[in-house]
Design an enzyme around this catalytic site. Structure first.
Site: not given
Ligand code: PGA
Length: 251
Positions: A95, A97
């Site tokens: 992901h 992040e």
């Molecule tokens: P979001 O996040 O729908 O809040 O943009 C998607 C994700 O990070 O999987």
């Protein structure tokens, strides 16, 4: 025919009480039979969510796993084997992040992918470009590199038991969604990259779109030929909104 999937990534949200409430809300939704629906709670809630969803057609995944598949001396990490034991069948790897804030390199992501599969979990490999990369015209190259890191090391056949999620970093949590055409272009490129090695497998792999998916934008995105559902962050914390997104993926 690829079975669509809608996956809710709850990120680092929730308490035992709010998670129970969200599951109650999901139980009240009319969910389509022809869509695979999954939720990805934080690891402390996996056992609770697996138990509360028992007998329901919603599967549970984790948001990350250790690079080592089995239990062992790795303080603070959770092994894929433990996730399986906690009731998971899926796990997110790579992901954005984690890639950008927690240092998960392509090499680490590949090891997590392999660890997940070695325990029988299905990895959901997340790929996507930053805004600067898109503006520099590097989108397809960046995504191709992230995909090749796994396919090159583990072989393209591993995608027989995996899901891919294209999530443009600039669209995550920002309210900016890629247009259906922008997303389709990348999804088609991902599929053709796999098809260059195995066309049949490429035709079977599910590629989800993620990045500010809402009920209002879902149907148009999911209507594109290479978009097989969504990975939903913020909107998945609202049962009514998530239910509507799941229905948008159904026939
Ligand atoms: P979001 O996040 O729908 O809040 O943009 C998607 C994700 O990070 O999987």
């Amino acid at each position: 025919m690829r079975r669509p999937m809608v996956a809710g990534n709850w990120k680092m949200h929730g308490t035992r009480a709010s998670v129970a409430e969200l599951i109650n809300g999901l139980s009240r939704q009319v969910l389509p039979d022809d869509v695979e629906i999954a939720v990805f709670p934080s690891s402390v809630h996996l056992v609770q969510v697996s138990a509360e969803l028992a007998g329901k057609a919603v599967v549970v995944g984790a948001q990350d796993c250790a690079t080592e598949p089995q239990q062992g001396a790795l303080t603070g990490e959770v092994a894929a084997f433990q996730l399986l034991d906690a009731g998971c069948s899926l796990v997110l790897v790579g992901h954005s992040e984690r890639r950008s804030l927690l240092g998960d390199s392509d090499e680490v992501v590949t090891r997590k992918f392999a660890a997940a599969q070695s325990c029988g979990l299905t990895p959901v490999l997340c790929v996507g470009e930053t805004l600067a990369q898109r503006e520099a015209g590097e989108t397809l190259a960046v995504v191709a590199r992230q995909l090749a890191a796994v396919a090159g090391k583990l072989g393209v056949q591993v995608f027989e038991r995996a899901v891919i999620a294209y999530e443009p970093v600039w669209a995550i949590g920002t309210g900016l969604t890629a247009s259906p055409e922008q997303a389709q272009e990348v999804h088609a490129a991902i599929r053709s990259q796999l098809a260059a090695q195995d066309a049949e497998l490429a035709g079977r792999v599910r590629i989800l779109y993620g990045g500010s998916v809402k009920a209002a934008s879902a149907a148009e995105l999911f209507g594109m030929p290479d978009i097989d559902g969504g990975l939903v962050g913020g909107a998945s914390l609202n049962a009514d909104e998530f239910g509507a997104i799941c229905r948008a993926a159904g026939s």
